[in-house]
Design a protein around this motif. Structure first.
Motif, PDB file in Angstrom:
ATOM      1  N   LEU A  81       0.836  -1.203   0.000  1.00  0.00           N
ATOM      2  CA  LEU A  81       0.000   0.000   0.000  1.00  0.00           C
ATOM      3  C   LEU A  81       0.879   1.264   0.000  1.00  0.00           C
ATOM      4  N   ASN A 116      -6.889   2.980  -6.422  1.00  0.00           N
ATOM      5  CA  ASN A 116      -7.239   1.706  -5.810  1.00  0.00           C
ATOM      6  C   ASN A 116      -6.438   1.484  -4.523  1.00  0.00           C
ATOM      7  N   VAL A 117      -6.875   2.116  -3.459  1.00  0.00           N
ATOM      8  CA  VAL A 117      -6.186   1.889  -2.175  1.00  0.00           C
ATOM      9  C   VAL A 117      -7.144   1.284  -1.158  1.00  0.00           C
ATOM     10  N   LEU A 132      -7.583   7.792   4.433  1.00  0.00           N
ATOM     11  CA  LEU A 132      -6.563   7.460   3.424  1.00  0.00           C
ATOM     12  C   LEU A 132      -7.118   7.655   2.013  1.00  0.00           C
ATOM     13  N   LYS A 165       2.222   2.567  -3.245  1.00  0.00           N
ATOM     14  CA  LYS A 165       1.296   3.283  -4.131  1.00  0.00           C
ATOM     15  C   LYS A 165       1.335   4.793  -3.892  1.00  0.00           C
TER      16      LYS A 165
END
Lengths: 272, 110
Positions: A119, A271-272, A262, A122
């Motif tokens: 994550l 896309n997290v 977040l 990213k």
């Protein structure tokens, strides 16, 4: 000479047969002789009851009192040993749970660290990097809170189990003491009656039997009436699971809040 | 040799016995495998339904992390509840020894 040998042969054959018979019969007779007097159940006890006092009833009374009290002491000791074993077994079971939980947490931490680093990869801007750090800290906080709540619920459960066992033991100890006192008292009364000027053996014997029967039945009935510890443990487990669920809800809310923060930093399309 | 038919008969019986034992063993193994398979099916179903969703969320996402952490919580709760049976059993394990004290004597023997 031949005759003497013949006689010897006959003798040796006879002694062999007798020896063999002894070997076969010895265990049978030993069983019959060595059968403990108090092994029978109450039902057999009732059937074997004879109204006639045994000869020398008063003479052998002190010895019987000692033997009976000795037996109760031995069985009391065995109950104590069973309690020690129970403590050890329970401690081992709790330790096993702790070990499994520690292993599961370690495994979960490793898997989460892997996911969090993916994550973090990213994040391209400083704001995003900062948001990932904040998210990581929030997740860790939520996990710590959840685990602490679980640990507390687990400890409450264990303390409850220990309390239930301790409380049960003190009840049983009181029942055992009453039983032991009643038996001793029954024998003391019989001995005192025997020491009188013209003791009635039959009446003393009957009184002793009645008192011993009453002591035994009182103890056995008390034992039957307080067999609820399994249910108590079940209830404690249900309370612990409910505490787990409450902690889970708090945990999920914290995670959702961290996730939302977040996603805001990354923007809706990432896309997290 | 008069005893040979007898020997033949007993040899035949031994063969039948062996076959019977093998059949019983095969049946036991078969049933065991079937039960084990059923059990693993049930546990895999439970595991897959344990997370927030049956589908595994992609790694490196908050959804994936959510799923992981929730599974962690469920695993822990499962460890505790699977040990409850043992705790319940242990909590009553000394009952037998205690009850035996009541059998210390038979009053009819006095």
């Amino acid at each position: 000479m031949k005759r003497i040998t013949k006689v010897f042969n006959k003798l040796s054959i006879t002694s062999s047969i007798i020896g063999a018979l002894c070997l076969v019969l010895a265990p049978v007779s030993a069983y019959a002789v060595g059968r403990p007097a108090g092994v029978g159940t109450a039902a057999t006890a009732a059937s074997s009851t004879s109204s006639k006092p045994k000869p020398g009833f008063c003479n052998g009374l002190t010895n019987q009192a000692n033997v009976t009290n000795g037996r109760i002491d031995i069985l009391n000791g065995k109950a104590g040993q069973a309690w020690s074993q129970q403590d050890q077994k329970l401690a081992a079971q709790f330790q096993k749970v702790d070990q499994k939980v520690a292993d599961a947490r370690k495994k979960a931490d490793a898997a989460r660290a892997k996911d969090l680093s993916k994550l973090a990869a990213k994040a391209t801007t400083n704001d995003q990097k900062q948001a990932v750090q904040t998210y990581k800290a929030a997740v860790q906080d939520a996990i710590n809170t959840r685990r602490a709540a679980y640990d507390a619920a687990r400890q409450t459960f264990r303390a409850g189990v220990q309390n239930a066992i301790t409380s049960r033991r003190s009840t049983i100890k009181a029942q055992l003491a009453t039983f032991q006192d009643s038996v001793s008292s029954a024998f003391s009364t019989a001995e005192a009656s025997c020491a009188g000027s013209s003791p009635n053996g039959q009446a003393i014997q009957q009184t002793l039997r009645t008192s011993l029967k009453s002591a035994r039945e009182t103890f056995q009935n008390d034992r039957k009436s307080d067999s609820t510890i399994g249910g108590q443990v079940k209830q404690l487990a249900a309370t612990r699971q409910a505490a787990f669920q409450t902690a889970d809800k708090t945990f999920q809310n914290s995670l959702a809040a961290a996730r939302q923060a977040l996603q805001q930093a990354f923007g809706k399309n990432t896309n997290v | 040799m008069k005893s040979s038919p007898q020997r033949d008969k007993s040899a035949g019986f031994a063969l039948v016995e062996t076959v019977l034992v093998l059949v019983i063993l095969a049946a036991i193994v078969g049933v065991g495998l079937y039960v084990a398979r059923q059990k693993s099916n049930v546990s895999s179903t439970l595991n897959s339904s344990g997370g927030s969703s049956a589908v595994k969320a992609p790694a490196g996402t908050t959804a994936g992390i959510n799923q992981l952490t929730q599974q962690d919580a469920q695993t822990e709760a499962g460890i505790d509840s699977s040990a409850d049976g043992g705790t319940q059993q242990t909590s009553t394990s000394a009952n037998g020894a205690v009850n035996n004290v009541g059998g210390a004597y038979n009053e009819a023997n006095y």
